[in-house]
Write a protein that holds these residues in place. Structure first.
Motif, PDB file in Angstrom:
ATOM      1  N   ALA A 254      30.407  38.273  45.645  1.00 56.89           N
ATOM      2  CA  ALA A 254      31.298  39.508  45.666  1.00 56.89           C
ATOM      3  C   ALA A 254      32.579  39.158  44.660  1.00 56.89           C
ATOM      4  O   ALA A 254      32.976  39.876  43.986  1.00 56.89           O
ATOM      5  N   MET A 255      32.888  37.729  44.701  1.00 54.26           N
ATOM      6  CA  MET A 255      34.257  37.465  43.875  1.00 54.26           C
ATOM      7  C   MET A 255      33.745  37.186  42.282  1.00 54.26           C
ATOM      8  O   MET A 255      34.547  37.817  41.439  1.00 54.26           O
ATOM      9  N   LEU A 256      32.518  37.020  42.200  1.00 54.05           N
ATOM     10  CA  LEU A 256      31.920  36.602  40.726  1.00 54.05           C
ATOM     11  C   LEU A 256      31.961  38.341  40.335  1.00 54.05           C
ATOM     12  O   LEU A 256      32.242  38.275  38.923  1.00 54.05           O
ATOM     13  N   ARG A 257      31.459  39.144  40.775  1.00 53.75           N
ATOM     14  CA  ARG A 257      31.000  40.419  40.490  1.00 53.75           C
ATOM     15  C   ARG A 257      32.458  41.037  39.998  1.00 53.75           C
ATOM     16  O   ARG A 257      32.494  41.761  39.248  1.00 53.75           O
ATOM     17  N   LYS A 258      33.405  40.957  40.796  1.00 55.91           N
ATOM     18  CA  LYS A 258      34.704  41.409  40.941  1.00 55.91           C
ATOM     19  C   LYS A 258      35.332  40.901  39.586  1.00 55.91           C
ATOM     20  O   LYS A 258      35.893  41.522  38.885  1.00 55.91           O
ATOM     21  N   ALA A 259      35.176  39.505  39.185  1.00 62.99           N
ATOM     22  CA  ALA A 259      35.679  39.051  38.024  1.00 62.99           C
ATOM     23  C   ALA A 259      35.101  39.585  36.766  1.00 62.99           C
ATOM     24  O   ALA A 259      35.430  39.716  35.897  1.00 62.99           O
ATOM     25  N   TRP A 260      33.802  39.719  36.769  1.00 67.25           N
ATOM     26  CA  TRP A 260      33.116  40.392  35.646  1.00 67.25           C
ATOM     27  C   TRP A 260      33.764  41.687  35.393  1.00 67.25           C
ATOM     28  O   TRP A 260      33.924  42.378  34.480  1.00 67.25           O
ATOM     29  N   GLU A 261      33.900  42.627  36.452  1.00 64.24           N
ATOM     30  CA  GLU A 261      34.508  43.838  36.475  1.00 64.24           C
ATOM     31  C   GLU A 261      35.888  43.907  35.786  1.00 64.24           C
ATOM     32  O   GLU A 261      36.402  44.823  34.805  1.00 64.24           O
ATOM     33  N   ILE A 262      36.897  42.787  36.429  1.00 65.99           N
ATOM     34  CA  ILE A 262      38.139  42.843  35.831  1.00 65.99           C
ATOM     35  C   ILE A 262      37.983  42.437  34.298  1.00 65.99           C
ATOM     36  O   ILE A 262      38.983  42.950  33.530  1.00 65.99           O
ATOM     37  N   GLN A 263      37.153  41.293  34.010  1.00 68.40           N
ATOM     38  CA  GLN A 263      37.195  41.277  32.433  1.00 68.40           C
ATOM     39  C   GLN A 263      36.576  42.325  31.803  1.00 68.40           C
ATOM     40  O   GLN A 263      37.186  42.433  30.526  1.00 68.40           O
ATOM     41  N   ALA A 264      35.947  42.975  32.053  1.00 67.06           N
ATOM     42  CA  ALA A 264      35.399  44.492  31.357  1.00 67.06           C
ATOM     43  C   ALA A 264      36.561  45.482  31.269  1.00 67.06           C
ATOM     44  O   ALA A 264      36.696  45.873  30.072  1.00 67.06           O
ATOM     45  N   GLU A 265      37.375  45.290  32.354  1.00 63.13           N
ATOM     46  CA  GLU A 265      38.564  46.260  32.206  1.00 63.13           C
ATOM     47  C   GLU A 265      39.456  45.535  31.063  1.00 63.13           C
ATOM     48  O   GLU A 265      40.130  46.400  30.388  1.00 63.13           O
ATOM     49  N   HIS A 266      39.925  44.502  31.004  1.00 66.27           N
ATOM     50  CA  HIS A 266      40.655  43.946  30.129  1.00 66.27           C
ATOM     51  C   HIS A 266      40.273  43.852  28.809  1.00 66.27           C
ATOM     52  O   HIS A 266      40.883  44.084  27.923  1.00 66.27           O
ATOM     53  N   ARG A 267      38.673  43.813  28.514  1.00 70.54           N
ATOM     54  CA  ARG A 267      38.236  43.987  27.173  1.00 70.54           C
ATOM     55  C   ARG A 267      38.417  45.451  26.749  1.00 70.54           C
ATOM     56  O   ARG A 267      38.627  45.539  25.579  1.00 70.54           O
ATOM     57  N   ALA A 268      38.152  46.374  27.695  1.00 71.50           N
ATOM     58  CA  ALA A 268      38.277  47.756  26.973  1.00 71.50           C
ATOM     59  C   ALA A 268      39.808  48.111  26.789  1.00 71.50           C
ATOM     60  O   ALA A 268      40.008  48.479  25.828  1.00 71.50           O
ATOM     61  N   ASP A 269      40.831  47.484  27.563  1.00 68.36           N
ATOM     62  CA  ASP A 269      42.184  47.587  27.277  1.00 68.36           C
ATOM     63  C   ASP A 269      42.532  46.983  25.749  1.00 68.36           C
ATOM     64  O   ASP A 269      43.261  47.275  25.101  1.00 68.36           O
ATOM     65  N   PHE A 270      42.057  45.717  25.561  1.00 72.42           N
ATOM     66  CA  PHE A 270      42.148  44.949  24.238  1.00 72.42           C
ATOM     67  C   PHE A 270      41.781  45.658  23.001  1.00 72.42           C
ATOM     68  O   PHE A 270      42.189  45.965  22.015  1.00 72.42           O
ATOM     69  N   ILE A 271      40.455  46.367  23.449  1.00 74.97           N
ATOM     70  CA  ILE A 271      39.922  47.300  22.343  1.00 74.97           C
ATOM     71  C   ILE A 271      40.689  48.461  22.011  1.00 74.97           C
ATOM     72  O   ILE A 271      40.995  48.736  20.941  1.00 74.97           O
ATOM     73  N   GLU A 272      41.279  49.157  23.136  1.00 76.38           N
ATOM     74  CA  GLU A 272      42.177  50.159  22.914  1.00 76.38           C
ATOM     75  C   GLU A 272      43.235  49.616  22.305  1.00 76.38           C
ATOM     76  O   GLU A 272      43.992  50.450  21.358  1.00 76.38           O
ATOM     77  N   GLN A 273      43.725  48.401  22.425  1.00 75.83           N
ATOM     78  CA  GLN A 273      45.261  48.073  21.971  1.00 75.83           C
ATOM     79  C   GLN A 273      44.911  47.743  20.511  1.00 75.83           C
ATOM     80  O   GLN A 273      45.708  48.019  19.565  1.00 75.83           O
ATOM     81  N   VAL A 274      43.916  46.953  19.811  1.00 71.50           N
ATOM     82  CA  VAL A 274      43.738  46.566  18.463  1.00 71.50           C
ATOM     83  C   VAL A 274      42.581  47.235  17.835  1.00 71.50           C
ATOM     84  O   VAL A 274      42.665  47.372  16.663  1.00 71.50           O
ATOM     85  N   GLY A 275      41.773  48.394  18.573  1.00 73.32           N
ATOM     86  CA  GLY A 275      40.777  49.197  17.784  1.00 73.32           C
ATOM     87  C   GLY A 275      39.475  48.552  17.648  1.00 73.32           C
ATOM     88  O   GLY A 275      38.504  49.175  17.316  1.00 73.32           O
ATOM     89  N   ALA A 276      39.401  47.223  17.971  1.00 74.22           N
ATOM     90  CA  ALA A 276      37.852  46.509  18.058  1.00 74.22           C
ATOM     91  C   ALA A 276      37.956  45.392  18.994  1.00 74.22           C
ATOM     92  O   ALA A 276      38.985  44.857  19.387  1.00 74.22           O
ATOM     93  N   ASP A 277      36.822  44.661  19.240  1.00 71.52           N
ATOM     94  CA  ASP A 277      36.861  43.574  19.964  1.00 71.52           C
ATOM     95  C   ASP A 277      36.871  42.239  19.138  1.00 71.52           C
ATOM     96  O   ASP A 277      37.010  40.904  19.885  1.00 71.52           O
ATOM     97  N   LEU A 278      37.116  42.606  18.001  1.00 69.67           N
ATOM     98  CA  LEU A 278      37.245  41.415  17.013  1.00 69.67           C
ATOM     99  C   LEU A 278      38.511  41.751  15.883  1.00 69.67           C
ATOM    100  O   LEU A 278      38.287  42.977  15.281  1.00 69.67           O
ATOM    101  N   VAL A 279      39.357  41.077  15.782  1.00 73.75           N
ATOM    102  CA  VAL A 279      40.326  41.104  14.915  1.00 73.75           C
ATOM    103  C   VAL A 279      40.865  39.816  14.037  1.00 73.75           C
ATOM    104  O   VAL A 279      41.037  38.917  14.892  1.00 73.75           O
ATOM    105  N   VAL A 280      41.086  39.956  12.837  1.00 77.72           N
ATOM    106  CA  VAL A 280      41.709  38.893  12.170  1.00 77.72           C
ATOM    107  C   VAL A 280      42.849  38.911  11.743  1.00 77.72           C
ATOM    108  O   VAL A 280      43.288  40.113  11.010  1.00 77.72           O
ATOM    109  N   LEU A 281      43.789  38.154  11.997  1.00 73.53           N
ATOM    110  CA  LEU A 281      45.165  38.180  11.708  1.00 73.53           C
ATOM    111  C   LEU A 281      45.956  37.029  11.463  1.00 73.53           C
ATOM    112  O   LEU A 281      45.357  35.701  11.643  1.00 73.53           O
ATOM    113  N   PRO A 282      47.207  37.003  10.636  1.00 76.20           N
ATOM    114  CA  PRO A 282      48.036  35.952  10.689  1.00 76.20           C
ATOM    115  C   PRO A 282      48.242  35.329  11.806  1.00 76.20           C
ATOM    116  O   PRO A 282      48.519  35.978  12.901  1.00 76.20           O
ATOM    117  N   PRO A 283      48.823  34.085  12.086  1.00 71.16           N
ATOM    118  CA  PRO A 283      48.760  33.400  13.445  1.00 71.16           C
ATOM    119  C   PRO A 283      49.822  33.937  14.230  1.00 71.16           C
ATOM    120  O   PRO A 283      49.695  34.213  15.225  1.00 71.16           O
TER     121      PRO A 283
END
Length: 399
Positions: free
Chosen positions: A201-230
């Motif tokens: 149950a905890m493992l499943r919840k962790a996967w769900e939270i990671q998916a939510e965070h990933r979706a938010d990251f993509i919304e923030q930067v426009g993709a799941d991979l971005v190359v930037l100055p440090p």
């Protein structure tokens, strides 16, 4: 004359403990033999403090780890060698018992109560309750009281039972140490999210939270991979964690949110990239669906190389790719993403790197990665985000 095998279910816990004590004693003697001396010395050296001091408890735990979990040159543990070489051979139920000891649970436990000679321990890390015996009987648990905390290792007494056994030694802590223990449990989860595997149950919840965070990251930067100055990568990470913090606080009531907001440094105060990473030419932030959020130094150079194979004439590009390939700490994810981004140029790049004109990624690529990054392929995927159980969350809020 045929021997009669008694089902484990018909054997008492006391008898199983007695046999476990005998076999563990044999295993320890086997592991302390001359054939393993050099490897054991290395493990004990690693466990010692900076001054080379090794107290008895730490030595016992290091020895226990060496016997049950440390892989030898042939990939087997000392325990597996013992089971295979023991004479006379072990009975089937004894083999099952010993090999079950690979399933080590290291945790920060809260003592629930005693039940006969067993103690019920609530592991704050995986939020599960274990029925635990000592191989010294009730006397081995004499320092433990309900409400106290215990830090240590346990193994299944036998896979056919729900009983567990103290492995090595343990450290008891009073109720007053709850803040220290809660912090240690949270740190253990943060460092080793794979410990959630025991609690689906905890493992499943962790996967769900990671998916939510990933979706938010993509919304923030426009993709799941971005190359930037440090420094831009640093600010991007800070903004990402600030957004997650705000989302988490929004789920709390006003008083709890105020307490949580004061509980630690704000994301904008954190140095989320290592100092040496800030000196790179570029940093790639990749929020992978499985492997979570990762960052890679000088990824922009490699991306340019894969986009234009003619750059392979400059050996600095190939040197960087070789470092990515041979560094066992760098996940295969980085190279996989380069291959996905520039599939038409992959073969040319690796032929130049390896000096093998017949190399093709479709046929040889995965074998190449497995050869250099075996540990990543041997381990089961786990989310990079950890969740905490209700009791640990309660202790952390109090802290």
């Amino acid at each position: 004359m045929a021997t009669t095998t008694i089902p484990v279910s018909d054997i008492s816990i006391d008898d199983l403990l007695e046999r476990a004590v005998e076999l563990k004693s044999e295993l320890v003697a086997f592991g302390q033999g001359p054939r393993f001396a050099r490897r054991l010395d290395a493990v004990l050296y690693e466990a010692a403090d900076d001054d080379g001091f090794l107290d008895e408890g730490t030595a016992i735990l290091a020895m226990d780890y060496f016997l049950l979990q440390r892989r030898l040159s042939d990939g087997r543990t000392v325990l597996e060698r013992f089971v295979a070489q023991r004479r006379p051979p072990l009975a089937d139920d004894e083999r099952e018992m010993l090999l079950g000891w690979h399933d080590v649970v290291e945790g920060c436990f809260e003592v629930r109560r005693f039940d006969g000679d067993a103690v019920l321990l609530h592991n704050l890390v995986d939020d599960l309750v274990y029925r635990v015996y000592s191989n010294m009987g009730r006397e081995g648990l004499a320092k433990v009281r309900a409400g106290m905390f215990v830090v240590g290792r346990i193994v299944p007494l036998h896979p056919a039972t729900d009983a567990w056994m103290v492995s090595g030694t343990y450290s008891p802590f009073p109720k007053s140490a709850r803040r220290q223990i809660a912090a240690a449990a949270a740190q253990q989860l943060t460092t080793h999210p794979e410990l959630l595997r025991r609690n689906p149950a905890m493992l499943r919840k962790a996967w769900e939270i990671q998916a939510e965070h990933r979706a938010d990251f993509i919304e923030q930067v426009g993709a799941d991979l971005v190359v930037l100055p440090p420094h831009e990568a640093q600010e991007t990470l800070r903004e990402h964690y600030r957004r997650q913090r705000q989302r988490a606080l929004a789920k709390l009531d006003t008083r709890a949110a105020k307490r949580a907001a004061k509980a630690g440094p704000a994301p904008e105060q954190l140095a989320l990239l290592p100092e040496d990473m800030l000196e790179a030419d570029s940093v790639a932030l990749i929020y992978d669906e499985v492997e979570g959020l990762n960052h890679y130094r000088d990824f922009g150079h490699l991306d340019a190389l894969f986009a234009d194979p003619a750059l392979a004439r400059d050996r600095t590009y190939l040197t960087l790719l070789r470092e990515y390939l041979k560094d066992e700490s760098v996940a295969p994810l980085a190279i996989h993403r380069l291959v996905q981004r520039h599939p038409d140029n992959v073969d040319r790049i690796f032929r130049a790197l390896l000096r093998k004109p017949g190399f093709t990624w479709s046929r040889d690529g995965e074998d190449l990665l497995r050869r250099h990054k075996k540990a990543f392929f041997d381990s089961e995927p786990t989310p990079s985000i950890s969740t905490v159980g209700e009791r640990l969350a309660e202790l952390l809020r109090a802290r």
